[in-house]
Design a protein around this motif. Structure first.
Motif, mmCIF file in Angstrom:
data_model
loop_
_atom_site.group_PDB
_atom_site.id
_atom_site.type_symbol
_atom_site.label_atom_id
_atom_site.label_comp_id
_atom_site.label_asym_id
_atom_site.label_seq_id
_atom_site.Cartn_x
_atom_site.Cartn_y
_atom_site.Cartn_z
ATOM 1 N N ALA A 158 74.226 34.312 -34.858
ATOM 2 C CA ALA A 158 74.908 33.829 -35.838
ATOM 3 C C ALA A 158 74.162 32.604 -35.439
ATOM 4 C CB ALA A 158 76.453 33.178 -35.641
ATOM 5 N N MET A 159 73.406 31.570 -37.391
ATOM 6 C CA MET A 159 73.082 30.585 -37.465
ATOM 7 C C MET A 159 72.588 29.650 -38.526
ATOM 8 S SD MET A 159 69.180 33.113 -37.675
ATOM 9 C CE MET A 159 70.208 34.081 -36.356
ATOM 10 N N GLY A 160 72.361 29.251 -38.270
ATOM 11 C CA GLY A 160 72.143 27.877 -39.863
ATOM 12 C C GLY A 160 70.634 28.598 -40.391
ATOM 13 N N ASP A 161 71.082 28.236 -41.001
ATOM 14 C CA ASP A 161 69.292 28.597 -42.277
ATOM 15 C C ASP A 161 68.422 27.370 -41.895
ATOM 16 O OD1 ASP A 161 70.466 27.219 -43.802
ATOM 17 O OD2 ASP A 161 70.238 28.734 -45.379
ATOM 18 N N ASN A 162 68.317 25.942 -41.725
ATOM 19 C CA ASN A 162 68.015 25.078 -42.179
ATOM 20 C C ASN A 162 68.704 23.372 -41.707
ATOM 21 O OD1 ASN A 162 67.588 26.256 -45.177
ATOM 22 N ND2 ASN A 162 68.651 23.684 -44.717
ATOM 23 N N GLY A 163 68.062 22.697 -41.725
ATOM 24 C CA GLY A 163 69.006 21.471 -41.412
ATOM 25 C C GLY A 163 69.404 20.953 -42.739
ATOM 26 N N ALA A 164 70.294 19.682 -42.683
ATOM 27 C CA ALA A 164 70.815 19.527 -43.811
ATOM 28 C C ALA A 164 69.965 18.759 -44.386
ATOM 29 C CB ALA A 164 72.712 18.291 -42.464
ATOM 30 N N PRO A 165 70.177 18.554 -46.045
ATOM 31 C CA PRO A 165 69.986 17.678 -46.594
ATOM 32 C C PRO A 165 70.079 16.568 -46.801
ATOM 33 C CG PRO A 165 70.992 19.797 -47.759
ATOM 34 C CD PRO A 165 71.290 19.751 -46.505
ATOM 35 N N LEU A 166 70.152 15.427 -45.973
ATOM 36 C CA LEU A 166 70.764 14.081 -46.402
ATOM 37 C C LEU A 166 70.175 13.440 -46.849
ATOM 38 C CD1 LEU A 166 69.876 13.821 -42.438
ATOM 39 C CD2 LEU A 166 71.841 14.721 -43.676
ATOM 40 N N LYS A 167 69.146 13.364 -47.987
ATOM 41 C CA LYS A 167 68.679 12.883 -49.430
ATOM 42 C C LYS A 167 68.317 11.403 -48.317
ATOM 43 C CE LYS A 167 69.264 16.714 -51.314
ATOM 44 N NZ LYS A 167 68.323 17.111 -52.106
ATOM 45 N N ILE A 168 68.526 11.190 -47.068
ATOM 46 C CA ILE A 168 67.766 10.289 -46.894
ATOM 47 C C ILE A 168 69.399 9.098 -46.385
ATOM 48 C CG2 ILE A 168 66.674 7.776 -46.832
ATOM 49 C CD1 ILE A 168 64.561 9.341 -47.400
ATOM 50 N N HIS A 169 69.366 8.836 -47.825
ATOM 51 C CA HIS A 169 70.402 8.026 -47.921
ATOM 52 C C HIS A 169 72.376 8.766 -47.141
ATOM 53 C CE1 HIS A 169 67.970 4.772 -49.184
ATOM 54 N NE2 HIS A 169 67.436 5.636 -50.205
ATOM 55 N N GLN A 170 72.136 10.000 -47.584
ATOM 56 C CA GLN A 170 73.916 10.276 -47.042
ATOM 57 C C GLN A 170 74.772 9.619 -47.751
ATOM 58 O OE1 GLN A 170 72.925 10.661 -42.692
ATOM 59 N NE2 GLN A 170 74.739 11.353 -43.576
ATOM 60 N N LEU A 171 74.262 9.909 -49.578
ATOM 61 C CA LEU A 171 75.641 8.704 -50.396
ATOM 62 C C LEU A 171 76.180 10.129 -50.731
ATOM 63 C CD1 LEU A 171 72.938 7.791 -52.985
ATOM 64 C CD2 LEU A 171 74.158 6.668 -51.535
ATOM 65 N N ASP A 172 77.859 9.444 -50.657
ATOM 66 C CA ASP A 172 79.132 9.850 -51.161
ATOM 67 C C ASP A 172 79.086 10.056 -52.203
ATOM 68 O OD1 ASP A 172 81.180 11.713 -50.165
ATOM 69 O OD2 ASP A 172 82.617 9.967 -50.269
ATOM 70 N N SER A 173 78.516 10.450 -52.882
ATOM 71 C CA SER A 173 78.535 10.740 -54.578
ATOM 72 C C SER A 173 79.256 11.297 -55.087
ATOM 73 C CB SER A 173 77.171 10.938 -54.815
ATOM 74 O OG SER A 173 76.543 12.163 -54.618
ATOM 75 N N PRO A 174 80.465 11.562 -56.396
ATOM 76 C CA PRO A 174 80.909 12.276 -56.864
ATOM 77 C C PRO A 174 80.589 13.497 -57.015
ATOM 78 C CG PRO A 174 81.093 10.189 -58.154
ATOM 79 C CD PRO A 174 79.047 10.489 -57.183
ATOM 80 N N LEU A 175 81.552 14.178 -55.769
ATOM 81 C CA LEU A 175 81.112 15.858 -55.844
ATOM 82 C C LEU A 175 80.917 16.512 -57.555
ATOM 83 C CD1 LEU A 175 84.442 17.083 -53.578
ATOM 84 C CD2 LEU A 175 81.814 16.237 -53.706
ATOM 85 N N ASP A 176 81.782 16.094 -58.754
ATOM 86 C CA ASP A 176 81.318 16.683 -60.055
ATOM 87 C C ASP A 176 80.130 16.075 -60.510
ATOM 88 O OD1 ASP A 176 82.529 14.508 -60.195
ATOM 89 O OD2 ASP A 176 83.748 15.180 -61.534
ATOM 90 N N GLY A 177 79.166 14.984 -60.121
ATOM 91 C CA GLY A 177 77.842 14.552 -60.484
ATOM 92 C C GLY A 177 76.990 14.233 -60.129
ATOM 93 N N ASP A 178 76.851 14.973 -59.162
ATOM 94 C CA ASP A 178 75.179 15.089 -57.957
ATOM 95 C C ASP A 178 75.503 16.391 -57.503
ATOM 96 O OD1 ASP A 178 74.024 14.096 -57.148
ATOM 97 O OD2 ASP A 178 73.390 12.506 -55.836
ATOM 98 N N ALA A 179 75.445 17.191 -58.351
ATOM 99 C CA ALA A 179 75.647 18.478 -57.428
ATOM 100 C C ALA A 179 74.486 18.870 -56.443
ATOM 101 C CB ALA A 179 75.383 19.605 -58.383
ATOM 102 N N GLY A 180 73.479 18.887 -56.905
ATOM 103 C CA GLY A 180 72.066 18.314 -55.411
ATOM 104 C C GLY A 180 72.241 17.211 -54.386
ATOM 105 N N GLY A 181 73.117 16.658 -54.088
ATOM 106 C CA GLY A 181 73.433 15.663 -53.372
ATOM 107 C C GLY A 181 73.513 16.227 -51.643
ATOM 108 N N TRP A 182 73.735 15.118 -50.863
ATOM 109 C CA TRP A 182 73.759 15.504 -49.766
ATOM 110 C C TRP A 182 75.317 16.613 -49.873
ATOM 111 C CZ3 TRP A 182 78.198 12.024 -46.815
ATOM 112 C CH2 TRP A 182 77.436 12.463 -44.915
ATOM 113 N N ASP A 183 74.624 17.153 -48.821
ATOM 114 C CA ASP A 183 76.325 18.909 -48.858
ATOM 115 C C ASP A 183 77.204 17.626 -47.499
ATOM 116 O OD1 ASP A 183 74.717 18.570 -45.913
ATOM 117 O OD2 ASP A 183 74.580 21.161 -45.994
ATOM 118 N N GLY A 184 77.313 16.368 -46.598
ATOM 119 C CA GLY A 184 78.309 16.509 -45.819
ATOM 120 C C GLY A 184 77.921 16.718 -44.800
#
Length: 373
Positions: free
Chosen positions: A145-171
């Protein structure tokens, strides 16, 4: 593995061409399902073969684990290899209330979603383990069991609306590693990595030497008794290392290349290159890659650079001296490795039409890459 009598299956995410052609890559039973959009399968959840067809409905993280259990039950009396690829935690974040309710309290909603999706994966793995135990297969099954890569933080880790930024920080979070997905720093490539084989691999170990996902294929081939095939693979059979038959490191060096980035790891030392920039880190003393020792240990850097260039002559295309970092990678290197202020966040989500255009462009590129009959 099929040559050795194994039946093979996969479920989840797929990035190696058209979904309808997954079986051409060696998988007998398939269930492409990496979102709640329609998927594709050739076996149902009762383990019955069906005509390859579109699948609709259900929550993808639950369904792919159920498919894995059905596969195990159907092929319990055969050697089998199964690849499960959950798209989680990954945007677009889509955990249901069943899972988000497990994580109450104050936190970014994207963080809650990430934890919830991981929880759904945990449940699925639990069902798979229970299936193995019920069929008396746990002691004869090797699990990675393993991860495939690190988190996509997008530097700022914005808590943007889930339905408005489909490609943002994944949490998800990379701390204490530095960097993020899209980088060859430790925050981009070092992930959780587990191996389990009851009564064969001693439990409770922490393996100190670097390993890589390529080692899974080499280990599986060795376990299947296909020793003559191991030379065809870049990975190393890890079983002698995990069982204590040898204390030597599996790899003298590990190498990476990603666009204009490249890296080599040799023991404690790691040389990281991004366009014209270079960094040398002592990962034993500095696993978070905060202190560039390129000047202090120039001879080490020179040796590793030559090793990296020599390795890259075997690649297609060859070489690791691309000096053109894409804008996003430049921002990452500026912020994470060079300590420059972060660029201002862009709260505007990608244009959906642009995303569809990129999908169309990738599809056209795949068609062009296919050999002519």
């Amino acid at each position: 593995l099929k040559e050795a009598g194994y039946v093979t299956g996969m479920a989840g995410k797929w990035h190696l061409g058209e979904n309808e052609k997954i079986t051409e890559h060696g998988f007998d039973k398939v269930f492409f399902k990496h979102s709640n959009a329609p998927g594709f399968w050739n076996m149902n959840l009762q383990g019955q073969e069906i005509e390859p067809t579109t699948h609709r409905g259900g929550y993808h993280l639950e369904l792919i684990a159920d498919f894995a259990c059905a596969f195990i039950k159907r092929h319990a009396d055969q050697p089998f290899f199964f690849y499960l690829a959950p798209r989680a935690p990954h945007t677009p974040l889509d955990a249901t209330e069943k899972y988000t309710a497990r994580f109450p309290g104050e936190m970014p909603e994207r963080r809650r979603q990430a934890l919830a999706m991981i929880s759904a994966i945990d449940d699925g793995i639990g069902r798979m383990m229970q299936t193995l135990r019920e069929l008396n297969l746990e002691e004869s099954t090797l699990i990675f069991a393993m991860g495939d890569n690190g988190a996509p933080l997008k530097i700022h880790q914005l808590d943007s609306p889930l339905d408005g930024d489909a490609g943002g920080w994944d949490g998800s979070i990379n701390a204490p590693m530095n960097g993020e997905k899209g980088m060859l720093s430790e925050g981009g490539i070092r992930t959780p990595w587990l191996a389990y084989w009851k009564d064969t691999i001693p439990a409770g170990q922490v393996f100190k030497h670097p390993v890589i996902s390529l080692d899974v294929a080499a280990t599986a081939v060795a376990v299947a008794g296909l020793t003559e095939k191991q030379t065809d693979l870049d990975g190393v059979n890890l079983m002698p290392h995990f069982t204590g038959q040898t204390s030597a490191p599996p790899h003298e060096r590990l190498y990476w290349r990603w666009a204009a980035q490249s890296a080599v790891r040799e023991g404690r030392w790691k040389l990281l290159r991004g366009g014209p920039r270079e960094y040398l880190y002592d990962l034993d003393a500095d696993p978070s890659e905060k202190h560039n020792l390129l000047t202090q240990h120039a001879a080490v850097a020179d040796r590793l650079r030559e090793q990296l260039r020599s390795w890259a002559t075997q690649l297609v295309p060859p070489g690791v001296d691309d000096l053109t970092l894409p804008p996003a990678a430049r921002d990452f290197f500026d912020y994470y490795l060079d300590g420059k202020p972060a660029t201002e966040p862009n709260p505007t989500p990608p244009n959906p039409d642009r995303r569809e255009l990129r999908k169309k462009e990738r599809k056209e590129q795949r068609k062009k890459a296919e050999p002519h009959p």
